[in-house]
Design a protein around this motif. Structure first.
Motif, PDB file in Angstrom:
ATOM      1  N   PRO B  43       0.822  -1.225   0.000  1.00 18.58           N
ATOM      2  CA  PRO B  43       0.000   0.000   0.000  1.00 18.58           C
ATOM      3  C   PRO B  43       0.852   1.269   0.000  1.00 18.58           C
ATOM      4  O   PRO B  43       0.551   2.235  -0.709  1.00 18.58           O
ATOM      5  CB  PRO B  43      -0.820  -0.130   1.298  1.00 18.58           C
ATOM      6  CG  PRO B  43      -0.869  -1.600   1.568  1.00 18.58           C
ATOM      7  CD  PRO B  43       0.455  -2.131   1.109  1.00 18.58           C
ATOM      8  N   LEU B  46       2.305   1.882  -3.404  1.00 16.14           N
ATOM      9  CA  LEU B  46       1.324   2.429  -4.343  1.00 16.14           C
ATOM     10  C   LEU B  46       1.135   3.930  -4.112  1.00 16.14           C
ATOM     11  O   LEU B  46       0.950   4.696  -5.059  1.00 16.14           O
ATOM     12  CB  LEU B  46      -0.013   1.684  -4.213  1.00 16.14           C
ATOM     13  CG  LEU B  46       0.034   0.197  -4.574  1.00 16.14           C
ATOM     14  CD1 LEU B  46      -1.312  -0.463  -4.320  1.00 16.14           C
ATOM     15  CD2 LEU B  46       0.442  -0.001  -6.033  1.00 16.14           C
ATOM     16  N   VAL B  47       1.200   4.352  -2.852  1.00 14.86           N
ATOM     17  CA  VAL B  47       1.094   5.791  -2.546  1.00 14.86           C
ATOM     18  C   VAL B  47       2.289   6.533  -3.154  1.00 14.86           C
ATOM     19  O   VAL B  47       2.133   7.616  -3.729  1.00 14.86           O
ATOM     20  CB  VAL B  47       1.014   6.020  -1.018  1.00 14.86           C
ATOM     21  CG1 VAL B  47       1.126   7.499  -0.693  1.00 14.86           C
ATOM     22  CG2 VAL B  47      -0.296   5.462  -0.470  1.00 14.86           C
ATOM     23  N   GLU B  50       1.770   6.808  -6.864  1.00 19.95           N
ATOM     24  CA  GLU B  50       0.768   7.840  -7.155  1.00 19.95           C
ATOM     25  C   GLU B  50       1.401   9.234  -7.054  1.00 19.95           C
ATOM     26  O   GLU B  50       1.198  10.089  -7.927  1.00 19.95           O
ATOM     27  CB  GLU B  50      -0.407   7.735  -6.180  1.00 19.95           C
ATOM     28  CG  GLU B  50      -1.480   8.786  -6.451  1.00 19.95           C
ATOM     29  CD  GLU B  50      -2.541   8.827  -5.361  1.00 19.95           C
ATOM     30  OE1 GLU B  50      -2.185   8.828  -4.168  1.00 19.95           O
ATOM     31  OE2 GLU B  50      -3.729   8.860  -5.714  1.00 19.95           O
ATOM     32  N   VAL B  70      -1.082  -5.205 -19.155  1.00 20.86           N
ATOM     33  CA  VAL B  70      -0.538  -6.322 -18.384  1.00 20.86           C
ATOM     34  C   VAL B  70      -1.345  -7.574 -18.679  1.00 20.86           C
ATOM     35  O   VAL B  70      -2.570  -7.533 -18.697  1.00 20.86           O
ATOM     36  CB  VAL B  70      -0.611  -6.020 -16.869  1.00 20.86           C
ATOM     37  CG1 VAL B  70       0.071  -7.129 -16.089  1.00 20.86           C
ATOM     38  CG2 VAL B  70       0.000  -4.672 -16.557  1.00 20.86           C
ATOM     39  N   ALA B  83       0.252  -5.162 -12.257  1.00 19.31           N
ATOM     40  CA  ALA B  83      -1.170  -4.823 -12.384  1.00 19.31           C
ATOM     41  C   ALA B  83      -1.541  -3.706 -11.411  1.00 19.31           C
ATOM     42  O   ALA B  83      -2.296  -2.792 -11.757  1.00 19.31           O
ATOM     43  CB  ALA B  83      -2.032  -6.056 -12.127  1.00 19.31           C
ATOM     44  N   GLN B  84      -1.006  -3.772 -10.197  1.00 12.49           N
ATOM     45  CA  GLN B  84      -1.318  -2.755  -9.190  1.00 12.49           C
ATOM     46  C   GLN B  84      -0.754  -1.394  -9.599  1.00 12.49           C
ATOM     47  O   GLN B  84      -1.446  -0.372  -9.512  1.00 12.49           O
ATOM     48  CB  GLN B  84      -0.767  -3.190  -7.829  1.00 12.49           C
ATOM     49  CG  GLN B  84      -1.536  -4.368  -7.240  1.00 12.49           C
ATOM     50  CD  GLN B  84      -0.740  -5.146  -6.212  1.00 12.49           C
ATOM     51  OE1 GLN B  84       0.472  -5.013  -6.096  1.00 12.49           O
ATOM     52  NE2 GLN B  84      -1.434  -5.974  -5.451  1.00 12.49           N
ATOM     53  N   SER B  86      -0.042  -0.423 -12.601  1.00  9.67           N
ATOM     54  CA  SER B  86      -0.738   0.059 -13.797  1.00  9.67           C
ATOM     55  C   SER B  86      -2.119   0.606 -13.414  1.00  9.67           C
ATOM     56  O   SER B  86      -2.603   1.571 -14.023  1.00  9.67           O
ATOM     57  CB  SER B  86      -0.832  -1.040 -14.851  1.00  9.67           C
ATOM     58  OG  SER B  86      -2.064  -1.680 -14.843  1.00  9.67           O
ATOM     59  N   ALA B  87      -2.754   0.021 -12.400  1.00  6.78           N
ATOM     60  CA  ALA B  87      -4.043   0.538 -11.936  1.00  6.78           C
ATOM     61  C   ALA B  87      -3.882   1.961 -11.412  1.00  6.78           C
ATOM     62  O   ALA B  87      -4.718   2.835 -11.687  1.00  6.78           O
ATOM     63  CB  ALA B  87      -4.618  -0.371 -10.848  1.00  6.78           C
ATOM     64  N   VAL B  88      -2.806   2.213 -10.677  1.00 12.22           N
ATOM     65  CA  VAL B  88      -2.569   3.557 -10.133  1.00 12.22           C
ATOM     66  C   VAL B  88      -2.329   4.543 -11.286  1.00 12.22           C
ATOM     67  O   VAL B  88      -2.850   5.666 -11.271  1.00 12.22           O
ATOM     68  CB  VAL B  88      -1.376   3.550  -9.152  1.00 12.22           C
ATOM     69  CG1 VAL B  88      -1.039   4.967  -8.707  1.00 12.22           C
ATOM     70  CG2 VAL B  88      -1.705   2.683  -7.943  1.00 12.22           C
ATOM     71  N   MET B  90      -3.478   4.309 -14.407  1.00 10.63           N
ATOM     72  CA  MET B  90      -4.758   4.542 -15.093  1.00 10.63           C
ATOM     73  C   MET B  90      -5.638   5.472 -14.267  1.00 10.63           C
ATOM     74  O   MET B  90      -6.304   6.366 -14.799  1.00 10.63           O
ATOM     75  CB  MET B  90      -5.482   3.207 -15.325  1.00 10.63           C
ATOM     76  CG  MET B  90      -4.831   2.358 -16.394  1.00 10.63           C
ATOM     77  SD  MET B  90      -5.878   0.941 -16.847  1.00 10.63           S
ATOM     78  CE  MET B  90      -5.376  -0.247 -15.627  1.00 10.63           C
ATOM     79  N   LEU B  91      -5.635   5.255 -12.941  1.00  7.40           N
ATOM     80  CA  LEU B  91      -6.454   6.069 -12.037  1.00  7.40           C
ATOM     81  C   LEU B  91      -6.018   7.532 -12.075  1.00  7.40           C
ATOM     82  O   LEU B  91      -6.851   8.437 -12.210  1.00  7.40           O
ATOM     83  CB  LEU B  91      -6.328   5.511 -10.616  1.00  7.40           C
ATOM     84  CG  LEU B  91      -7.092   6.234  -9.516  1.00  7.40           C
ATOM     85  CD1 LEU B  91      -8.587   6.047  -9.692  1.00  7.40           C
ATOM     86  CD2 LEU B  91      -6.655   5.728  -8.139  1.00  7.40           C
ATOM     87  N   ALA B  94      -7.072   9.054 -15.495  1.00  6.68           N
ATOM     88  CA  ALA B  94      -8.519   9.178 -15.691  1.00  6.68           C
ATOM     89  C   ALA B  94      -9.119  10.216 -14.740  1.00  6.68           C
ATOM     90  O   ALA B  94     -10.076  10.908 -15.088  1.00  6.68           O
ATOM     91  CB  ALA B  94      -9.201   7.823 -15.495  1.00  6.68           C
ATOM     92  N   ARG B  95      -8.548  10.336 -13.548  1.00  2.00           N
ATOM     93  CA  ARG B  95      -9.022  11.321 -12.576  1.00  2.00           C
ATOM     94  C   ARG B  95      -8.887  12.730 -13.127  1.00  2.00           C
ATOM     95  O   ARG B  95      -9.626  13.633 -12.779  1.00  2.00           O
ATOM     96  CB  ARG B  95      -8.190  11.174 -11.303  1.00  2.00           C
ATOM     97  CG  ARG B  95      -8.937  11.371 -10.037  1.00  2.00           C
ATOM     98  CD  ARG B  95      -8.192  10.781  -8.854  1.00  2.00           C
ATOM     99  NE  ARG B  95      -6.747  10.963  -8.914  1.00  2.00           N
ATOM    100  CZ  ARG B  95      -5.903  10.341  -8.086  1.00  2.00           C
ATOM    101  NH1 ARG B  95      -6.360   9.502  -7.185  1.00  2.00           N
ATOM    102  NH2 ARG B  95      -4.612  10.539  -8.180  1.00  2.00           N
TER     103      ARG B  95
END
Lengths: 183, 183
Positions: B43, B46-47, B50, B70, B83-84, B86-88, B90-91, B94-95
């Protein structure tokens, strides 16, 4: 303590909030599902999940977040979406400084039913009983999120002690035989 | 157009920013890597990713973000972290309302080298040549991120036309034989 459990998914992300401590009666503070449209693009769906999670965190102010641990071996087709949704959940929690714990599905099942191989219905029945609900929360993702929160309250302290012991072990000096080798 | 490419990863997340349009000379606006400590919890990592991405987006203001797609089939051990991350990515894009495109590694290789099976060194060499750099960007994650941005600029319009055609097709009324069936 108040724990927010997240059963991650792109289409349905289960959320369950439970209050209590190990050994005492647990109570449900909230349960629900964050849904995103199947036809939307993945980035947009992740934004919707983030927004939904922020609302749950704002409203319920949990002290910890428990997220289902995703395995790449299982459900190859859906694992990417699950991993992406779980990344957003971990990010939202960690950004607020909340501790995040990952529990495997079998840990959760074992915690609430006594068997790591329990079926969905059994998990739902035990969640209903443990939280004193009148009926099993639906969909199953919501019940699973509550089970995650229950699992975290019951397992949390023991797991934390284990992690601290491992960390302490890793922080100790290199063992004797390695020091000899470098002389 | 300015495209920010992301080669997602938890330990090294490659970032490359490219300006240009298909058929014209491309220029590099920036390249680098967001690193997170291997010993940190997911976690927290990921921060950090970001935060790093937000800085890149703030500084370079791209018009689109291209992220490596992925696959769950490949590199089972590292795929979850990829994957994690890449999710960040994309987020974050998109945000901000930025369009996000996913390109597979073989699409990227084919775009810059002509072969979907090109090796890392070949991708690095072509990125260096196409962007008029004095040396190949290192590490490879940084070069791959630039290749993603180049790929997006070159493939983007064709891919968008395809997506629009598919969307238009899906928006049309149900075909005749289905309407007959419901009478």
């Amino acid at each position: 303590m108040r724990v927010l459990g997240v059963d991650p998914g792109l289409t349905r992300c289960g959320i369950g909030v439970v209050d209590g401590v190990a050994g005492r009666r647990l109570t449900m503070a909230g349960v629900g599902v964050i849904r995103t449209p199947v036809e939307a693009e993945i980035p947009e769906r992740l934004v919707l999940i983030e927004r939904g999670l922020e609302e749950w965190l704002d409203e319920h102010r949990p002290e910890a977040v428990a997220v289902e641990r995703v395995f790449s071996q299982h459900n190859v087709r859906t694992v990417m979406g699950t991993a992406q949704a779980s990344a957003v959940a971990m990010l939202c929690a960690a950004r607020r400084g909340l501790p995040v714990a990952l529990h495997t599905p079998s840990e959760v099942k074992a915690a609430v039913t006594g068997s790591g191989r329990a079926e969905k219905a059994q998990v739902g029945a035990m969640v209903t009983r443990l939280l004193g609900l009148s009926a099993a929360p639906k969909p199953a993702d919501a019940a699973d999120a509550l089970a995650l929160a229950v699992c975290h309250i019951w397992r949390g302290p023991a797991q934390n002690r284990l992690q601290q012991a491992v960390a302490a072990q890793q922080a100790t000096p290199a063992p004797q035989y390695r020091r000899k080798g470098t002389v």
